[in-house]
Design a protein around this motif. Structure first.
Motif, PDB file in Angstrom:
ATOM      1  N   ARG A 182       0.817  -1.199   0.000  1.00  0.00           N
ATOM      2  CA  ARG A 182       0.000   0.000   0.000  1.00  0.00           C
ATOM      3  C   ARG A 182       0.857   1.258   0.000  1.00  0.00           C
ATOM      4  O   ARG A 182       1.997   1.254   0.460  1.00  0.00           O
ATOM      5  CB  ARG A 182      -0.919   0.021   1.232  1.00  0.00           C
ATOM      6  CG  ARG A 182      -1.754  -1.222   1.403  1.00  0.00           C
ATOM      7  CD  ARG A 182      -2.832  -1.043   2.441  1.00  0.00           C
ATOM      8  NE  ARG A 182      -3.878  -0.142   1.967  1.00  0.00           N
ATOM      9  CZ  ARG A 182      -4.970   0.155   2.665  1.00  0.00           C
ATOM     10  NH1 ARG A 182      -5.143  -0.350   3.875  1.00  0.00           N
ATOM     11  NH2 ARG A 182      -5.882   0.962   2.179  1.00  0.00           N
ATOM     12  N   ASP A 186      -2.115   5.451   2.868  1.00  0.00           N
ATOM     13  CA  ASP A 186      -3.271   4.591   3.130  1.00  0.00           C
ATOM     14  C   ASP A 186      -3.086   3.709   4.362  1.00  0.00           C
ATOM     15  O   ASP A 186      -3.970   2.922   4.684  1.00  0.00           O
ATOM     16  CB  ASP A 186      -3.560   3.707   1.908  1.00  0.00           C
ATOM     17  CG  ASP A 186      -3.943   4.515   0.684  1.00  0.00           C
ATOM     18  OD1 ASP A 186      -4.689   5.489   0.859  1.00  0.00           O
ATOM     19  OD2 ASP A 186      -3.494   4.185  -0.420  1.00  0.00           O
ATOM     20  N   ASP A 328     -11.968   3.741   1.021  1.00  0.00           N
ATOM     21  CA  ASP A 328     -10.854   3.054   1.679  1.00  0.00           C
ATOM     22  C   ASP A 328     -10.862   1.566   1.365  1.00  0.00           C
ATOM     23  O   ASP A 328      -9.801   0.963   1.136  1.00  0.00           O
ATOM     24  CB  ASP A 328     -10.914   3.263   3.192  1.00  0.00           C
ATOM     25  CG  ASP A 328     -10.442   4.647   3.610  1.00  0.00           C
ATOM     26  OD1 ASP A 328      -9.917   5.378   2.750  1.00  0.00           O
ATOM     27  OD2 ASP A 328     -10.598   4.997   4.793  1.00  0.00           O
ATOM     28  N   GLN A 331      -9.774   1.134  -2.316  1.00  0.00           N
ATOM     29  CA  GLN A 331      -8.343   1.347  -2.520  1.00  0.00           C
ATOM     30  C   GLN A 331      -7.532   0.190  -1.960  1.00  0.00           C
ATOM     31  O   GLN A 331      -6.521  -0.218  -2.545  1.00  0.00           O
ATOM     32  CB  GLN A 331      -7.906   2.660  -1.870  1.00  0.00           C
ATOM     33  CG  GLN A 331      -6.483   3.078  -2.217  1.00  0.00           C
ATOM     34  CD  GLN A 331      -6.263   3.210  -3.707  1.00  0.00           C
ATOM     35  OE1 GLN A 331      -7.006   3.901  -4.392  1.00  0.00           O
ATOM     36  NE2 GLN A 331      -5.239   2.533  -4.220  1.00  0.00           N
TER      37      GLN A 331
END
Length: 525
Positions: A182, A186, A328, A331
């Motif tokens: 990631r 994030d 969120d 992603q």
């Protein structure tokens, strides 16, 4: 002989490979390093990150302007929130790699005194500072698997690096690349000490840029397969090459695993005089799924996470519009390589699309009390009408009990039918699946081998949202269209009525329908 690599970094002397430094924009990476920037390189698991970092370290050390070190922080994962253990693991990794790759013993020889004097909350910062002060050239540090660290350990690493940023390059690394799945922004870090969730951006606000390592494109996939032909003379037929792209969409591990399976494991593929065919690729794909290779097993484990469930469940049912998905969660799934955003939110590739419902229903398939031979006609064809009639009876009597077993209860009816079909077709066929956000349906295409060829059957699954007449009319058109696209002669429309308070007598039915001259059986559940 070289081979397709599926475990660990690529070695171009031993493996078929695309040059690692061509996998990203090397010019941009060098520019960021020259500008003394700290930045992020992230990509899904088994995409080639480590291979790229190792190749970059080798290149920079050959050029000689800086000293570059690769370090993998994955060992610190087990420390979790134990900062003492986590930091000791991190500086131990740096010391070990510096000794082995740079023939530099400074970190090894000074670890103990730094830990004793400065403690774990400053030891990483101080080690890097003293090391840079005693180095003849600026230092570039490549930290892999940074996001395998957990909680307070990850916070400590990020903040110790941030604290030394203003002292670069004389007393701190000139450039640091953080590499993981990631982007650092994030990270949602659960801190026991601070009793809060800290975002990665706030813990590491010195990041200049985030770069993402992508999948192979179609040309790169073809180029990798061509390496095998150059080495052995064995070619991939055009439809086999196209099928690899369709199945994998360039996911590096999948491409290599599928190619290795077909060229080195399947008996027919080991004959270098025999070209690789599409049918051999299909068999290789099935072998990988049935064996639950580590990469695919990790995917199954991710399906248990609530963030992934909240995205995959509406994809399976097609019942949510794109705007209903939490950013969120989306992603996170993109970073894992599980879904892609463009041109619409969908599962990343055909293998993942097939394996997700199969993994979610694996134990159900084994437990269902049905045998394939019950539904095979004397001429070898699959009796789909008899099969769906049996499922309809089963669904009426036992669906509530079986659906409750699923973590993905909203998709339970569709998953139960797919488990039922998979159990039957495992003995001589396969199922292709199409599903996604906003489609409000799941398309199944059953392939069944028999003596005279291959039987193709379309099964369209829909949830009853509108009136029954409107749902049937829409479903008939969609089923007929899918039959046209797939060249199937037989079609079935299955409608699940999940409205509360409905009696089974109103939900269960079977009737004949037609659209565009195609006869379609309609099943109410």
């Amino acid at each position: 002989m070289k081979y397709f690599n599926t475990a660990g970094p690529v070695n171009c002397e031993e493996h078929y490979c695309l040059p690692p430094l061509e996998r990203f924009d090397l010019e941009e990476v060098i520019r960021l390093i020259d500008q003394k920037k700290y930045f992020v390189l992230h990509a899904p698991r088994q995409t080639g990150k480590t291979s790229c970092l190792l190749a970059l370290m080798e290149l920079l050390n050959k050029q000689g302007n800086v000293r570059c070190l690769y370090a993998n922080f994955e060992k610190g994962q087990s420390a979790r929130n134990d900062v003492c253990r986590g930091i000791r693991s991190a500086i131990g990794e740096i010391a070990s790699r510096a000794r082995d790759f740079l023939a530099d013993r400074f970190p090894v020889e000074h670890i103990k005194e730094i830990l004793d004097l400065w403690g774990e909350d400053s030891a990483l910062n101080e080690l890097l500072s003293q090391w840079c002060q005693n180095s003849e050239k600026p230092l570039v540090l490549l930290i892999d698997e940074i996001d395998s660290l957990i909680g307070d350990t990850l916070i400590s690493v990020l903040r110790q690096i941030r604290a030394g940023y203003d002292r670069k390059p004389a007393s701190f690394p000139q450039s640091i690349i953080l590499c993981g799945i990631r982007d650092v922004r994030d990270y949602r870090i659960h801190s026991e000490k601070e009793k809060s969730i800290i975002t990665g951006g706030s813990a590491f606000n010195i990041k200049a840029k985030s770069l993402r390592l992508g999948n192979f494109n179609q040309q790169e996939t073809a180029a990798l397969l061509k390496e095998h032909e150059k080495e052995t003379g064995q070619s991939f037929e055009a439809d086999a090459e196209s099928l690899i792209w369709e199945y994998c969409r360039g996911q590096p591990w999948l491409v290599n695993a599928l190619a290795y399976e077909v060229c080195f494991e399947i008996e027919a593929g080991r004959d270098r005089k025999t070209p690789i065919t599409a049918e051999m690729i299909r068999q290789a794909k099935e072998n990988l799924i049935l064996r639950r290779e580590t990469h695919l097993d990790q995917l199954a484990d991710k399906l248990k996470e609530s963030e992934i469930r909240s995205l995959i469940q509406p994809l399976l049912t097609g019942t949510a519009e794109p705007g209903a998905i939490e950013e969120d969660d989306l992603q996170y799934a993109v970073d894992l390589g599980l879904v892609r955003r463009k041109p619409q939110i969908t599962i990343s590739n055909a293998i993942y699309r097939e394996i997700i419902p199969r993994m979610l229903t694996e134990t159900t398939q084994d437990a269902l009390p049905f045998q394939p031979q019950w539904y095979i006609r004397d001429n070898g064809l699959l009796d789909m009408e008899k099969l769906l009639s049996a499922f309809q009876d089963f669904f009426r009597e036992y669906s509530e009990h079986w659906v409750e077993r699923f973590d993905y209860k909203e998709a339970g009816p569709q998953l139960l039918l797919q488990a039922f079909l998979q159990r039957i077709v495992n003995s001589g066929g396969r199922i292709d699946r199409e599903y996604g956000l906003g489609r409000k349906r799941t398309d199944l295409l059953v392939f069944w081998k028999h003596r005279a060829g291959v039987q193709k059957v379309v099964i369209e699954l829909k949830i009853l949202w509108k009136s029954l007449d409107a749902t049937v009319a829409e479903g008939l058109e969609q089923t007929a269209d899918y039959m046209d696209r797939c060249g199937a002669d037989e079609g079935h429309l299955v409608i699940f009525d999940r409205r509360p308070g409905r009696k089974w007598g109103d939900k269960i039915f079977r009737k004949e329908g037609e659209f565009g001259g195609k006869g379609i059986l309609i099943w109410g559940m």
